[in-house]
Motif scaffolding. Structure first.
Motif, short mmCIF file in Angstrom:
data_model
loop_
_atom_site.label_atom_id
_atom_site.label_comp_id
_atom_site.label_asym_id
_atom_site.label_seq_id
_atom_site.Cartn_x
_atom_site.Cartn_y
_atom_site.Cartn_z
N THR A 256 -17.31 19.55 17.36
CA THR A 256 -18.11 19.59 18.58
C THR A 256 -17.97 20.91 19.33
N ASP A 257 -17.00 21.74 18.92
CA ASP A 257 -16.82 23.03 19.60
C ASP A 257 -17.96 23.97 19.24
N ALA A 258 -18.25 24.86 20.19
CA ALA A 258 -19.35 25.79 19.97
C ALA A 258 -19.05 26.77 18.86
N SER A 259 -17.77 27.07 18.65
CA SER A 259 -17.38 28.06 17.64
C SER A 259 -17.13 27.44 16.27
N TYR A 260 -17.41 26.17 16.11
CA TYR A 260 -17.06 25.49 14.86
C TYR A 260 -17.73 26.15 13.65
N ASN A 261 -19.01 26.43 13.76
CA ASN A 261 -19.74 27.01 12.64
C ASN A 261 -19.17 28.37 12.25
N ASP A 262 -18.82 29.18 13.24
CA ASP A 262 -18.26 30.50 12.96
C ASP A 262 -16.88 30.39 12.32
N VAL A 263 -16.08 29.46 12.80
CA VAL A 263 -14.74 29.28 12.23
C VAL A 263 -14.82 28.86 10.77
N VAL A 264 -15.68 27.91 10.46
CA VAL A 264 -15.83 27.44 9.08
C VAL A 264 -16.36 28.57 8.20
N SER A 265 -17.31 29.35 8.70
CA SER A 265 -17.86 30.46 7.91
C SER A 265 -16.80 31.49 7.59
N ILE A 266 -15.94 31.82 8.58
CA ILE A 266 -14.87 32.79 8.33
C ILE A 266 -13.87 32.24 7.32
N LYS A 267 -13.52 30.98 7.44
CA LYS A 267 -12.62 30.37 6.46
C LYS A 267 -13.21 30.44 5.06
N THR A 268 -14.51 30.19 4.97
CA THR A 268 -15.17 30.26 3.66
C THR A 268 -15.10 31.67 3.10
N GLN A 269 -15.28 32.66 3.95
CA GLN A 269 -15.19 34.05 3.50
C GLN A 269 -13.80 34.37 2.97
N ILE A 270 -12.79 33.90 3.67
CA ILE A 270 -11.41 34.16 3.24
C ILE A 270 -11.12 33.48 1.91
N VAL A 271 -11.56 32.24 1.78
CA VAL A 271 -11.33 31.50 0.53
C VAL A 271 -12.05 32.19 -0.63
N GLN A 272 -13.29 32.66 -0.39
CA GLN A 272 -14.01 33.37 -1.44
C GLN A 272 -13.28 34.66 -1.82
N PHE A 273 -12.76 35.37 -0.85
CA PHE A 273 -12.00 36.59 -1.16
C PHE A 273 -10.77 36.25 -1.99
N LEU A 274 -10.09 35.16 -1.68
CA LEU A 274 -8.93 34.75 -2.46
C LEU A 274 -9.33 34.37 -3.88
N ILE A 275 -10.48 33.72 -4.04
CA ILE A 275 -10.96 33.39 -5.38
C ILE A 275 -11.17 34.67 -6.19
N THR A 276 -11.83 35.64 -5.56
CA THR A 276 -12.06 36.92 -6.24
C THR A 276 -10.74 37.61 -6.55
N SER A 277 -9.81 37.55 -5.62
CA SER A 277 -8.51 38.22 -5.81
C SER A 277 -7.74 37.59 -6.95
N TYR A 278 -7.70 36.27 -7.00
CA TYR A 278 -6.94 35.62 -8.07
C TYR A 278 -7.57 35.89 -9.44
N SER A 279 -8.90 36.01 -9.49
CA SER A 279 -9.53 36.32 -10.77
C SER A 279 -9.30 37.77 -11.17
N SER A 280 -8.77 38.59 -10.24
CA SER A 280 -8.52 40.01 -10.52
C SER A 280 -7.03 40.31 -10.56
N MET A 281 -6.22 39.32 -10.81
CA MET A 281 -4.77 39.52 -10.76
C MET A 281 -4.27 40.56 -11.76
N GLU A 282 -5.03 40.79 -12.83
CA GLU A 282 -4.58 41.74 -13.85
C GLU A 282 -4.97 43.17 -13.51
N LEU A 283 -5.49 43.40 -12.31
CA LEU A 283 -5.91 44.74 -11.91
C LEU A 283 -4.72 45.69 -11.92
N ARG A 284 -4.90 46.83 -12.55
CA ARG A 284 -3.85 47.85 -12.64
C ARG A 284 -4.42 49.19 -12.22
#
Length: 1527
Positions: free
Chosen positions: A172-200
């Protein structure tokens, strides 16, 4: 009700494959391409390497604000301008260098990095999105940054992302949509990072360790055990001593740290998912009681779904990585995460099918037991070799025994039936559920509590069981029962599931959007800016949990990708056939197919009577069925199941093809159908056609393409699709046409009789069983009476069934069967679960030990036979830089004379002695060089010699071959050296394409030192094999048999002549037509009784006569005077006589090899014998390897060495299968029951990857990764060839930055062709800016069919100009990045150079796309990049490398310079282009070839600059008029 979002409704466009590339919204593209910054951008475009923390915070805040406001134009400019690479990432590195905390700015910068990384959809290769972590910095203060500093900076970056991830907010908070969107961005970045663990990152000497793996593994590492309930944690730590020790050390380190530990990362994600899933608003928002879902759901709801799906995707990924699974799986299991999700109401929400699919994937992944313990290494290796299904069974059985012991101790009376039940009964979920229902709820809780499954009093729990049950909307007893059953019930093994799964896709799978997602749509998300949507597909990682895990993932992806391609072919055929309702068909609805009241309406007669096809298709044919003609499909035989199976052993049917109305050319194509070809049977009912158009594409004004439309079956009346495999083809006379041996009989293949063909086909038994049981078609087996259309496919793309059967067979055999084929030293490296990626390198201690114990392998201290690798002594010395070289005991110095010139060529055996401290001594011995052939003419470079050395040594060799570096020549030399050095070993050559295989095979044969009778080419590509050898025979199995029979006749004729010359037989004893009377058997007797005795007597005479010397005549003693036509007075010396004796011996020795062919009568037996006994070099494509594997293994085929070219273009599993073409056998060696000794992979991971048509499988599942590229990512030692000889030096620099120290061969600077300038052109390469032509740039006549008329006209005009001044047209190729532009170029060229034009018949060497032209080259390349609004898929750097590396002498690129010149990924190449004029500059008055040299000054009066396309067209027109007049 949830709050409605007030943000902008601007949405992204969808993505596609190649032509359907990453298409941004048009307004976004216009802003980015024209460099028109928004108001926010104008305040943040400072590109200062020393930006203050305040500036970083302001810039990051504006990026986040732009994300929330959907200001995609601003984000596009930030990505293309390299904001992450130039400002944000250097900020974190400077924090580490200056040894300071990032503070508040790092949190904002971290979010900005995540947003921009997710927004950048280029992803040119796995890990490329995070390539900025390993890239060099442009500023001086960061030039000395070490890999460890980068690791610390990345850890600081992750630390800045964790606080927002743990933030909670009410809906019900006004910032709910923004908070969820930022969390989604962070999770997506972590997905990309874990798939790139072999980066050298690359250091001065070699690749460093993985840069980002440490912080990522630490996030999901031992710290998770702190969040496991204490009683469960105590039990697990007590079981695993090493884990207990490691966790103790971790706790000790954490207690010494003053700052707060980041233990809440994964718990925060899990808690956030459960809070969102258990939210009671789902039913109100989604209307889960309805069967369909409206698209007008609120933005909050859509964002919440996106966050849930992304979080579940991250968890699934963490369970699939060996580095994280060992900690993540116990944590999730301890909190019953999968059970809670499965009991939630959202699990049954029909509007969120993805959620249910992801939960099922988590359940399967959790319950797939693999070895994760770190106890005894020997036990770990032993368990690792087992199929994961066997490990899972052991684990379940252990849990069952533990449960029975617990019940016996605490609840004996109430649970006696369970206590004394068998393990099989106890692990049956249905049986156990019934028994648990008889327990009291207190007993049930006590059992779960004592089993460490629940604990209402633990602080780490997500809630009490009562609270969780209440939120789930179920009873506490149901929750406890589900938890107990989840941990103690067994599941069917993957091998069993695959054995009963159909291999051919049917209509429900083909048009299921959740199983085979559309390729064009992947990446589009209207709710969360530029976040690629999650899919319920497995992913291919760099590392795998086990061999079974590897095969299962590849099986599922290969099957779905094949289904996607098949769907496209079926759609094309059905559309072309134009089904319609017959005018005299049924008109009453009650008589329509499927709508009749009696069973007869469902029969094929009604369907055939109602549907007619008004069109025709080359790949499709109508199946007719009426009273006068034979039925189109008729079931013949259904064999009972084999022992232990539930599906029929075989289902045989007959298909009748009516070719009466087909043209002769079309009949010939259908007659090419042969044994093992796959066909598809389609049931089309025109009366069921809806007639509706395809739905509109999301956010586009075009309709969904038919091949991507999931309503296509309803629109065109498709009722059923079934596949079948051809067993036999007969004509009307009953003659079998499918026998391949018919082509080699006298007179060739017989002409088919009549216009009907009778095909005996095998249907899919598993699918037939499903149909019979009512699980397939609603018609049951009556569906096989309704097929009225048969569809064929092209050969190469129609081999999917063989690959699937191969993978299924490997799954059935388990990992041990693979370990008998693949050596134990290789399997851990291939799957990535071995600790040392260099373990399979020939210099590793493991391989040195292997070589010392294995026969047929050079000992580490023995000399290696290089054969004719070296031209002379000087070449030998140059090849071992910095080493002391001796040849035959004589030191080779720069002043020493070159022996090759005056003494002739020599062959070399070389021994490299390591003297420590990086020094080595090279000792070489020479032996005679044969006089019958020229030998290797190539002066290999030191790196190429090192690659040859590695290829001849035991172990795994990976050779990276940049364009033009001679990787094929290296492969040929390795093959030839193995052939001569190890006469008893067999070498298999595998490539991706027939063209590459034919090229290697041709070069091997053209050497002349490899006997052609030992070479064999499998597959159909040998039809195009053009050899330079004198052989007039083909190299197929059948062709080799014919050659052997012909050669046998020639040798027997020599035996007959020898017999007659010795008086053993006479000419009268010859057979009919003067044929020899001998056979291979009688020839052997003749040799033993007559020839051998004479030879021994002759040799004894030479030994006994003391005076016989080299110059003495031995004609009187020589026994074969008459055979060699020698008179009594002829002169013959001892050496000559001995050579003639050897010639006689060679005849009988070769005949002895042909004796089995004489004894074997059938053609198949003879071909199989040649394959498994005689051939020493066997060549095939990776596709044919998958097709023929079962037959090869059954025949007992074996090989010792395998060399794979184009390994970078093969799918991972396509490279894996050729390693399994033999059944392992024990040879009392260290090879662990495998004969395989050498594996050599040659390719280039910096060029385009394997082709995958569906974006969902390539971008999401990483299915386009090759095993070659994966090994490079894992850090497996590789040899990168470093001298190119294809292109001019300046052209090579356009792509050499992608490689390590890529230089030029000497001839690039010395040959005249490279010194001469390009006639009539001022530059050897140039980027030519092409403005809008007739007011238009790029266009799309149909969806994703990109064209650019201006560039097409320019390319054709430039080609005309070059031809008019004398360039050979075949030396010019026109390339483009899109198929639409290719078609436009062909159309324009046919008009400009077609019949009746001055340049009629002048066509380029090729008009092709960049992707299709990979592996080819030409002197001059004209390249059209097409796009004017966005970079498109050329943003993939690998495609750029291919595009600019095809030219040898001239490269001219037509594009919109403002778009491509500002792309950060392309900057290394585009910066070189922009240093030259962007308008085409011509040199007038020159004619090919020119006498002008590169770099020579051009007089101003001769230089002409072309302003527009029209100017060049006018110039060409005037030149054409002059050309006509002169002619």
């Amino acid at each position: 009700m949830a709050r409605k979002s007030t943000s902008s409704t601007r949405k992204r466009k969808s993505t596609s494959k190649n032509d359907r590339d990453d298409a941004e919204t048009e307004d976004l593209i216009e802003d980015a391409s024209k460099n028109t910054p928004s108001k926010a951008q104008k305040t943040t475009t400072k590109d200062n390497a020393t930006s203050s923390a305040k500036a970083i915070m302001e810039s990051s805040s504006q990026i986040v604000a732009a994300f929330h406001s959907r200001d995609n134009s601003f984000l596009a400019c930030q990505v293309d301008g390299g904001a992450v690479e130039k400002r944000l990432w250097p900020y974190f590195v400077r924090c580490v260098v200056e040894q300071r905390e990032g503070g508040e700015p790092s949190k904002h910068a971290a979010l900005a990095v995540a947003i921009l990384t997710n927004w950048d959809r280029s992803d040119s290769g796995r890990g490329e999105k995070l390539s900025f972590v390993a890239e060099d910095f442009g500023s001086e203060d960061l030039k000395d940054v070490t890999p460890s500093m980068r690791t610390e900076a990345f850890a600081l970056l992750l630390k800045g992302m964790l606080p927002p991830l743990r933030e909670t907010c009410r809906e019900t908070d006004a910032s709910y949509n923004d908070v969820v969107s930022i969390k989604t961005q962070i999770v997506q970045f972590l997905i990309t990072s874990y798939s790139s663990m072999e980066l050298r990152c690359k250091t001065a000497n070699a690749l460093s360790d993985r840069v980002i793996a440490g912080p990522l593994v630490d996030l999901a590492g031992l710290r998770l055990w702190s969040s496991v309930p204490s009683r469960k944690r105590y039990l697990e730590l007590r079981r695993d001593g090493l884990l207990r020790k490691r966790y103790g050390l971790f706790e000790a380190r954490q207690s010494q740290k003053k700052e707060e530990s980041d233990v809440a990362f994964l718990p925060a994600v899990v808690k956030g998912v459960l809070e969102a899933v258990l939210d009671g608003s789902w039913e109100k928002e989604n209307g889960m009681d309805t069967d369909s879902h409206e698209n007008n759901e609120s933005t909050d709801c859509a964002n919440k779904k996106m966050y849930i799906s992304k979080s579940l995707e991250l968890i699934i990924d963490l369970l699939s990585y060996p580095q994280t699974r060992s900690n993540v799986a116990p944590y999730l299991a301890s909190h019953q995460f999968a059970v809670l999700l499965g009991l939630s109401t959202l699990y049954h929400d029909k509007s969120f099918v993805l959620f249910r699919q992801q939960v099922d994937m988590i359940i399967d992944s959790e319950r797939m037991e693999v070895v994760t313990s770190t106890t005894a290494a020997s036990t770990n290796e032993e368990m690792q070799n087992l199929p994961h299904d066997d490990i899972a069974s052991r684990t379940i059985y252990q849990r069952a025994h533990t449960l029975q012991k617990l019940l016996h101790r605490h609840h004996l009376r109430e649970t006696s039936e369970v206590i004394f039940a068998g393990v099989g009964r106890l692990t049956d979920p249905n049986w156990l559920r019934g028994k648990v229902a008889l327990w009291t709820e207190d007993t049930l809780y006590d059992v779960c509590y004592r089993s460490r499954l629940v604990d209402d009093n633990d602080e780490t729990s997500l809630g009490t069981t009562e609270e969780l049950a209440q939120r789930l909307g179920c009873k506490r007893r149901e929750l406890l029962t589900s938890i107990l059953l989840y941990h103690h019930s067994s599941r069917k093994s993957d091998a069993v599931l695959l054995a009963s799964a159909p291999l051919y896709p049917i209509e429900t799978l083909l048009w299921d959007p959740h199983s085979v997602p559309p390729g064009y749509q992947y990446g589009a998300s209207p709710t969360s800016s530029n976040i690629m949507e999650s899919l319920s597909l497995p992913k291919l990682n760099a590392r795998f949990l086990s061999a079974g895990d590897y095969l299962l993932r590849n099986f599922r992806l290969f099957r779905l990708e094949s289904a996607y391609e098949i769907r496209g072919d079926l759609v094309d055929v059905v559309k072309r056939m134009m089904p319609s309702v017959k005018a005299d068909g049924y008109t009453n609805d009650s008589n329509y197919y499927g709508g009749a009241t009696d069973d007869s309406a469902n029969k094929d007669g009604d369907l055939f009577a109602k549907t007619k096809f008004q069109g025709w298709a080359r790949m499709g044919l109508e199946l007719k069925s009426n009273k006068e003609e034979k039925q189109g499909l008729r079931l013949i035989r259904v064999d009972p199941p084999k022992l232990g199976e539930r599906v029929p052993a075989n289902v045989i049917a007959e298909v009748v093809l009516d070719l009466y109305h087909c043209a002769t050319s079309l009949i010939a194509e259908w007659d090419e159908i042969g044994e093992f070809d796959n066909l598809f049977l389609v049931s089309v009912d025109a009366s069921k056609m809806s007639g509706a158009p395809a739905p509109m594409m999301t956010d586009r004004d075009r309709r969904v393409p038919d091949e991507e439309d999931f309503t296509f079956p309803q629109r065109y009346g498709i009722q059923a699709v079934r596949g079948c495999m051809v067993l036999e083809v007969r004509d009307e006379a009953g003659v079998v046409l499918s026998d391949p041996a018919l082509a080699y009989e006298e007179g060739g293949r017989p002409e088919p009789k009549g216009k009907r063909r009778y095909l005996r086909v095998a249907l899919d038994p598993a699918q037939y069983a499903a149909d019979a049981a009512g699980h397939g078609s609603p018609l049951g087996i009556d569906v096989y009476d309704t097929f009225n259309l048969v569809v064929r496919r092209h050969g190469r793309e129609n081999n999917f069934k063989a690959v699937l059967e191969t993978i299924r067979g490997l799954m059935r055999g388990g990992a041990m069967s693979m370990y008998r084929s693949i050596p134990s030293w290789l399997m851990p490296v291939l799957l990535g679960y071995g600790g040392d990626p260099s373990a399979a390198n020939y210099l590793s201690p493991k391989m040195i030990s292997f070589a010392s114990k294995t026969a047929g392998v050079n000992s580490p201290n023995a000399a290696l036979d290089y054969g004719d690798t070296f031209i002379d002594d000087a070449h030998l010395k140059d090849s071992f830089v910095g080493c002391d070289v001796t040849v035959d005991g004589t030191a080779v110095t720069d002043a020493a004379p070159v022996r090759g010139a005056e003494q002739g060529r020599k062959k070399y055996r070389v021994k490299v002695i390591d003297q420590g401290q990086g020094k080595a001594k090279v000792e070489a011995e020479t032996y005679p060089f044969p006089v019958l052939y020229n030998g290797n003419p190539i002066r290999f470079t030191p790196v190429q010699v090192n690659a040859i050395r590695s290829g001849l040594s035991p172990g795994l060799t990976t050779i990276i071959g940049p364009p033009g570096t001679g990787k094929t020549d290296v492969a040929v030399q390795i093959i030839a050296n193995l052939y001569h050095s190890f006469p008893t070993q067999r070498t298999v050559i595998v490539t991706h394409s027939n063209a590459a295989l034919n090229d290697i095979f041709d070069k091997v044969m053209s050497r002349g030192d490899v006997d052609e009778r030992y070479m064999l080419r499998l597959g159909s590509g040998e039809r195009n094999l053009q050899t330079t050898s004198s052989s007039s025979h083909d190299f197929t199995k059948t062709g080799r048999v014919l050659h052997v029979l012909s050669r046998r006749g020639e040798l027997l004729e020599k035996v007959q002549q020898l017999s007659e010359s010795l008086g053993v037989s006479s000419a009268a004893e010859r057979g009919a037509n003067g044929a020899p009377s001998y056979t291979c058997e009688t020839a052997e007797y003749f040799y033993l009784h007559h020839v051998k005795k004479r030879i021994e007597a002759f040799e004894a005479t030479l030994k006994n006569v003391e005076a016989v010397g080299k110059s003495d005549n031995v004609i009187n003693e020589f026994p074969f005077q008459k055979y060699f036509h020698l008179d009594e007075g002829a002169l013959i010396f001892a050496d000559d006589a001995n050579r003639k004796v050897e010639e006689v011996n060679a005849v009988f020795k070769e005949l002895s090899e042909y004796r089995p062919i004489e004894l074997l009568r059938s053609q198949r037996q003879r071909t199989d014998y040649l394959l498994i006994k005689q051939a020493r070099i066997v060549a095939m494509t990776c596709t044919h390897a998958a097709i023929a594997r079962a037959q090869l293994v059954e025949l007992g085929f074996h090989y010792d060495n395998i060399i794979m070219e184009e390994a970078g273009q093969m799918l991972d599993v396509e490279t894996f299968i050729p390693l399994l073409l033999q059944r392992g056998e024990s040879d009392d060696s260290a090879s662990a029951h495998s004969r395989l000794k050498r594996v050599c992979l040659i390719g280039d991971h910096n060029q385009l990857p394997p082709v995958v048509k569906n974006d969902s499988f390539s971008k999401y599942s990483h299915y386009d990764q090759s095993l070659f590229a994966r090994l490079i990512r894992l850090g497996v030692p590789s040899i990168e060839l470093n001298k190119q000889g294809r292109a001019r030096t300046d052209i090579a620099k356009l792509y050499s930055w992608r490689y390590d120290n890529l230089g030029d061969l000497d001839h690039v600077t010395t040959k005249d062709i490279f010194k001469r300038a390009n006639t009539g052109l001022a530059h050897t390469y140039q980027i030519i800016n092409v403005d809008d032509f007739e007011g238009r740039g790029e266009s799309t006549p149909t969806a994703y069919f990109y064209q650019n008329l201006g560039e097409a006209e320019y390319a054709v005009a430039l080609f005309q100009y070059m031809v008019l001044i004398g360039y050979p047209p075949e030396k010019i190729s026109i390339l483009t990045t899109y198929n639409g532009q290719k078609e436009l170029l062909i159309d324009i060229l046919s008009q400009r150079c077609g019949p009746g034009t001055p340049l009629a018949g002048m066509t380029p060497g090729a008009i092709s796309t960049v992707d299709q032209y990979q592996g080819q080259q030409n002197d001059y390349i004209i390249l059209s990049l097409v796009r004017t609004k966005a970079v498109g898929h050329l943003r993939d750097v690998r495609r750029l490398v291919v595009a600019v590396s095809r030219a040898r002498l001239g490269l001219y690129v037509l594009c919109r310079q403002s778009v491509f010149g500002n792309c950060h990924e392309l900057r290394h190449t585009m910066d070189q282009y922009t240093a030259r004029p962007t308008k085409l500059q011509l040199v007038q008055g020159e004619h090919f070839p020119t006498n002008r040299f590169v770099g020579e000054a051009i007089p101003k009066e001769c230089l002409h600059e072309v302003d527009t396309v029209n100017d060049l067209g006018t110039l060409v027109h005037s030149m054409q008029q002059e050309y006509v007049l002169s002619a």
